[in-house]
Design a protein around this motif. Structure first.
Motif, PDB file in Angstrom:
ATOM      1  N   VAL A  76       1.101   0.789 -12.343  1.00 11.59           N
ATOM      2  CA  VAL A  76       1.762   1.718 -13.268  1.00 11.59           C
ATOM      3  C   VAL A  76       0.703   2.305 -14.187  1.00 11.59           C
ATOM      4  O   VAL A  76       0.059   1.583 -14.946  1.00 11.59           O
ATOM      5  CB  VAL A  76       2.851   1.022 -14.085  1.00 11.59           C
ATOM      6  CG1 VAL A  76       3.536   2.039 -15.004  1.00 11.59           C
ATOM      7  CG2 VAL A  76       3.875   0.351 -13.177  1.00 11.59           C
ATOM      8  N   ASP A  77       0.511   3.606 -14.077  1.00 11.02           N
ATOM      9  CA  ASP A  77      -0.454   4.402 -14.834  1.00 11.02           C
ATOM     10  C   ASP A  77      -1.900   4.065 -14.440  1.00 11.02           C
ATOM     11  O   ASP A  77      -2.196   2.970 -13.950  1.00 11.02           O
ATOM     12  CB  ASP A  77      -0.239   4.294 -16.339  1.00 11.02           C
ATOM     13  CG  ASP A  77       0.955   5.130 -16.801  1.00 11.02           C
ATOM     14  OD1 ASP A  77       1.333   6.082 -16.083  1.00 11.02           O
ATOM     15  OD2 ASP A  77       1.505   4.851 -17.885  1.00 11.02           O
ATOM     16  N   ALA A  78      -2.755   5.055 -14.665  1.00 11.53           N
ATOM     17  CA  ALA A  78      -4.150   4.953 -14.216  1.00 11.53           C
ATOM     18  C   ALA A  78      -5.073   5.485 -15.309  1.00 11.53           C
ATOM     19  O   ALA A  78      -5.647   6.563 -15.171  1.00 11.53           O
ATOM     20  CB  ALA A  78      -4.335   5.736 -12.921  1.00 11.53           C
ATOM     21  N   PRO A  79      -5.244   4.741 -16.391  1.00  8.12           N
ATOM     22  CA  PRO A  79      -6.111   5.216 -17.466  1.00  8.12           C
ATOM     23  C   PRO A  79      -7.558   5.409 -17.031  1.00  8.12           C
ATOM     24  O   PRO A  79      -8.220   6.351 -17.445  1.00  8.12           O
ATOM     25  CB  PRO A  79      -5.993   4.125 -18.526  1.00  8.12           C
ATOM     26  CG  PRO A  79      -4.683   3.456 -18.243  1.00  8.12           C
ATOM     27  CD  PRO A  79      -4.560   3.490 -16.743  1.00  8.12           C
ATOM     28  N   GLU A  80      -8.080   4.498 -16.220  1.00 10.29           N
ATOM     29  CA  GLU A  80      -9.408   4.635 -15.626  1.00 10.29           C
ATOM     30  C   GLU A  80      -9.459   3.758 -14.388  1.00 10.29           C
ATOM     31  O   GLU A  80      -8.772   2.737 -14.293  1.00 10.29           O
ATOM     32  CB  GLU A  80     -10.520   4.284 -16.609  1.00 10.29           C
ATOM     33  CG  GLU A  80     -10.517   2.854 -17.105  1.00 10.29           C
ATOM     34  CD  GLU A  80     -11.717   2.528 -17.976  1.00 10.29           C
ATOM     35  OE1 GLU A  80     -12.792   3.126 -17.748  1.00 10.29           O
ATOM     36  OE2 GLU A  80     -11.586   1.672 -18.870  1.00 10.29           O
ATOM     37  N   ALA A  81     -10.299   4.154 -13.447  1.00  2.00           N
ATOM     38  CA  ALA A  81     -10.265   3.496 -12.141  1.00  2.00           C
ATOM     39  C   ALA A  81     -10.985   2.154 -12.120  1.00  2.00           C
ATOM     40  O   ALA A  81     -10.491   1.190 -11.521  1.00  2.00           O
ATOM     41  CB  ALA A  81     -10.864   4.429 -11.088  1.00  2.00           C
ATOM     42  N   ALA A  82     -12.169   2.074 -12.741  1.00  2.40           N
ATOM     43  CA  ALA A  82     -13.040   0.914 -12.526  1.00  2.40           C
ATOM     44  C   ALA A  82     -12.382  -0.422 -12.847  1.00  2.40           C
ATOM     45  O   ALA A  82     -12.444  -1.354 -12.022  1.00  2.40           O
ATOM     46  CB  ALA A  82     -14.344   1.087 -13.308  1.00  2.40           C
TER      47      ALA A  82
ATOM     48  N   ASP B 122      -6.242   9.734 -15.793  1.00  4.34           N
ATOM     49  CA  ASP B 122      -7.633  10.060 -15.468  1.00  4.34           C
ATOM     50  C   ASP B 122      -8.216   9.205 -14.361  1.00  4.34           C
ATOM     51  O   ASP B 122      -9.174   9.613 -13.700  1.00  4.34           O
ATOM     52  CB  ASP B 122      -8.504   9.936 -16.717  1.00  4.34           C
ATOM     53  CG  ASP B 122      -8.583  11.225 -17.510  1.00  4.34           C
ATOM     54  OD1 ASP B 122      -7.862  12.180 -17.162  1.00  4.34           O
ATOM     55  OD2 ASP B 122      -9.360  11.276 -18.490  1.00  4.34           O
ATOM     56  N   GLY B 123      -7.687   8.007 -14.160  1.00  7.93           N
ATOM     57  CA  GLY B 123      -8.225   7.130 -13.125  1.00  7.93           C
ATOM     58  C   GLY B 123      -7.735   7.419 -11.717  1.00  7.93           C
ATOM     59  O   GLY B 123      -8.216   6.798 -10.757  1.00  7.93           O
ATOM     60  N   LEU B 124      -6.807   8.346 -11.575  1.00 10.53           N
ATOM     61  CA  LEU B 124      -6.212   8.565 -10.253  1.00 10.53           C
ATOM     62  C   LEU B 124      -7.223   8.993  -9.185  1.00 10.53           C
ATOM     63  O   LEU B 124      -7.193   8.470  -8.058  1.00 10.53           O
ATOM     64  CB  LEU B 124      -5.079   9.589 -10.338  1.00 10.53           C
ATOM     65  CG  LEU B 124      -3.670   9.007 -10.449  1.00 10.53           C
ATOM     66  CD1 LEU B 124      -2.650  10.115 -10.618  1.00 10.53           C
ATOM     67  CD2 LEU B 124      -3.333   8.167  -9.227  1.00 10.53           C
ATOM     68  N   PRO B 125      -8.111   9.943  -9.453  1.00  9.94           N
ATOM     69  CA  PRO B 125      -9.069  10.312  -8.391  1.00  9.94           C
ATOM     70  C   PRO B 125      -9.886   9.122  -7.896  1.00  9.94           C
ATOM     71  O   PRO B 125     -10.093   8.964  -6.688  1.00  9.94           O
ATOM     72  CB  PRO B 125      -9.944  11.375  -9.066  1.00  9.94           C
ATOM     73  CG  PRO B 125      -9.059  11.980 -10.111  1.00  9.94           C
ATOM     74  CD  PRO B 125      -8.241  10.833 -10.630  1.00  9.94           C
ATOM     75  N   GLY B 126     -10.332   8.276  -8.816  1.00 10.91           N
ATOM     76  CA  GLY B 126     -11.102   7.108  -8.409  1.00 10.91           C
ATOM     77  C   GLY B 126     -10.273   6.117  -7.609  1.00 10.91           C
ATOM     78  O   GLY B 126     -10.787   5.475  -6.671  1.00 10.91           O
ATOM     79  N   LEU B 127      -8.994   5.980  -7.956  1.00 15.27           N
ATOM     80  CA  LEU B 127      -8.137   5.078  -7.186  1.00 15.27           C
ATOM     81  C   LEU B 127      -7.874   5.638  -5.787  1.00 15.27           C
ATOM     82  O   LEU B 127      -7.835   4.881  -4.804  1.00 15.27           O
ATOM     83  CB  LEU B 127      -6.820   4.845  -7.926  1.00 15.27           C
ATOM     84  CG  LEU B 127      -6.918   4.093  -9.252  1.00 15.27           C
ATOM     85  CD1 LEU B 127      -5.541   3.932  -9.881  1.00 15.27           C
ATOM     86  CD2 LEU B 127      -7.583   2.724  -9.068  1.00 15.27           C
ATOM     87  N   ARG B 128      -7.691   6.940  -5.694  1.00 15.80           N
ATOM     88  CA  ARG B 128      -7.509   7.539  -4.362  1.00 15.80           C
ATOM     89  C   ARG B 128      -8.758   7.351  -3.509  1.00 15.80           C
ATOM     90  O   ARG B 128      -8.667   7.104  -2.298  1.00 15.80           O
ATOM     91  CB  ARG B 128      -7.175   9.028  -4.486  1.00 15.80           C
ATOM     92  CG  ARG B 128      -5.734   9.314  -4.927  1.00 15.80           C
ATOM     93  CD  ARG B 128      -5.397  10.775  -4.669  1.00 15.80           C
ATOM     94  NE  ARG B 128      -4.076  11.176  -5.106  1.00 15.80           N
ATOM     95  CZ  ARG B 128      -2.968  11.047  -4.373  1.00 15.80           C
ATOM     96  NH1 ARG B 128      -3.028  10.471  -3.178  1.00 15.80           N
ATOM     97  NH2 ARG B 128      -1.805  11.485  -4.838  1.00 15.80           N
ATOM     98  N   ASP B 129      -9.934   7.452  -4.131  1.00 16.22           N
ATOM     99  CA  ASP B 129     -11.178   7.233  -3.378  1.00 16.22           C
ATOM    100  C   ASP B 129     -11.283   5.788  -2.895  1.00 16.22           C
ATOM    101  O   ASP B 129     -11.716   5.521  -1.774  1.00 16.22           O
ATOM    102  CB  ASP B 129     -12.386   7.571  -4.252  1.00 16.22           C
ATOM    103  CG  ASP B 129     -12.544   9.064  -4.498  1.00 16.22           C
ATOM    104  OD1 ASP B 129     -11.930   9.871  -3.755  1.00 16.22           O
ATOM    105  OD2 ASP B 129     -13.279   9.430  -5.438  1.00 16.22           O
ATOM    106  N   ALA B 130     -10.908   4.853  -3.760  1.00 21.91           N
ATOM    107  CA  ALA B 130     -11.053   3.437  -3.429  1.00 21.91           C
ATOM    108  C   ALA B 130      -9.978   2.951  -2.469  1.00 21.91           C
ATOM    109  O   ALA B 130     -10.221   2.015  -1.690  1.00 21.91           O
ATOM    110  CB  ALA B 130     -11.027   2.599  -4.710  1.00 21.91           C
ATOM    111  N   PHE B 131      -8.818   3.586  -2.521  1.00 23.67           N
ATOM    112  CA  PHE B 131      -7.682   3.135  -1.705  1.00 23.67           C
ATOM    113  C   PHE B 131      -7.044   4.349  -1.022  1.00 23.67           C
ATOM    114  O   PHE B 131      -5.987   4.827  -1.459  1.00 23.67           O
ATOM    115  CB  PHE B 131      -6.655   2.402  -2.570  1.00 23.67           C
ATOM    116  CG  PHE B 131      -7.204   1.206  -3.294  1.00 23.67           C
ATOM    117  CD1 PHE B 131      -7.341  -0.012  -2.650  1.00 23.67           C
ATOM    118  CD2 PHE B 131      -7.603   1.303  -4.624  1.00 23.67           C
ATOM    119  CE1 PHE B 131      -7.852  -1.116  -3.313  1.00 23.67           C
ATOM    120  CE2 PHE B 131      -8.108   0.210  -5.298  1.00 23.67           C
ATOM    121  CZ  PHE B 131      -8.243  -1.004  -4.642  1.00 23.67           C
TER     122      PHE B 131
END
Length: 254
Positions: free
Chosen positions: A28-34, A61-70
């Motif tokens: 739930v929510d993606a403040p930052e990916a790392a 803001d973390g969504l692009p990084g989460l899409r890259d990782a998963f």
């Protein structure tokens, strides 16, 4: 396996939450990916879904990084706000529901902080993911909606069972508690809760999630309809929304 819900600190004071049912994982929510990626990797969890509550940068803001990782994850958010959200794979609106594993997830409109802010409610887990609507000892600032709208949104949570766990979006609880004492200084339950919060923060422990029963007993933004609160503000003849607006205005200047 029982469902596990993990609190993940992000940024300076944000939280994301990972829900794992033994097979699949939603965040739930993606403040930052790392920090989200690190927490999931530590537990050997993948990531299948992200549920977005509202459009503010510190929740997306973390969504692009989460899409890259998963790759292949499904992003869910409010269809009525799709033009302000990252691209959605599943659009939902107030009154909709979807399933996660065997659990129903209800979508509630809780506009006020923003228009089209949604909360995700999992009745079987007694879990409410409220982000910046209802917060621990507080509520979000009313940026886009009206005071009446925000009060109406908060009232929805009063109907949930007291043993519901409230997963809100920020570590604001200590300041919220100090403010709450200016509204109800004689509330002994509140005073005791503030002491527990101060002890937790002194040890750098999160105060989120919180218990809805505690919120009903101590959160001034949920208590604007009560005679004791109206009397404390010398607003005995005012309607509930006006009392809420006064409390929110005082907090804005606190």
């Amino acid at each position: 396996m029982p469902t596990e819900i993990l609190t993940i600190p992000c940024r300076e004071d944000n939280y994301a939450f990972a829900i794992h049912d033994g097979n699949r994982t939603a965040v739930v929510d993606a403040p930052e990916a790392a920090p989200i990626v690190a927490a999931l990797n530590d537990r050997g969890w993948g990531l299948d879904e992200v549920w977005i509550t509202h459009h503010h940068f510190d929740h997306v803001d973390g969504l692009p990084g989460l899409r890259d990782a998963f790759p292949g994850l499904t992003v869910t958010g409010c269809g009525a706000d799709a033009d302000r959200l990252p691209p959605l794979d599943r659009a939902v609106n107030d009154g909709d529901s979807f399933t996660f594993g065997t659990d129903e997830v209800q979508v509630w409109d809780v506009s006020g902080h923003t228009i089209n802010h949604v909360a995700f409610i999992m009745p079987a887990q007694k879990a409410a993911f409220t982000a910046d609507s209802l917060m621990a000892l507080g509520c979000g600032r009313v940026f886009e909606g009206t005071m009446e709208q925000m009060w109406g949104s908060l009232q929805k949570f009063l109907d949930l069972p007291n043993d519901t766990t409230v997963y809100s979006g920020h570590e604001y609880t200590m300041t919220n508690g100090r403010f709450a004492l200016t509204i109800e200084p004689e509330n002994t339950v509140l005073r005791e809760r503030v002491l527990r919060i101060e002890a937790a923060r002194a040890e750098n422990r999160p105060t989120v999630p919180s218990n809805l029963g505690d919120e009903k007993a101590t959160n001034p933004f949920l208590r604007a309809h009560l005679d004791a609160v109206k009397q404390a503000l010398s607003m005995e003849q005012s309607d509930d929304a006006a009392v809420f607006a006064e409390i929110r205005s005082r907090k804005d200047d606190f």
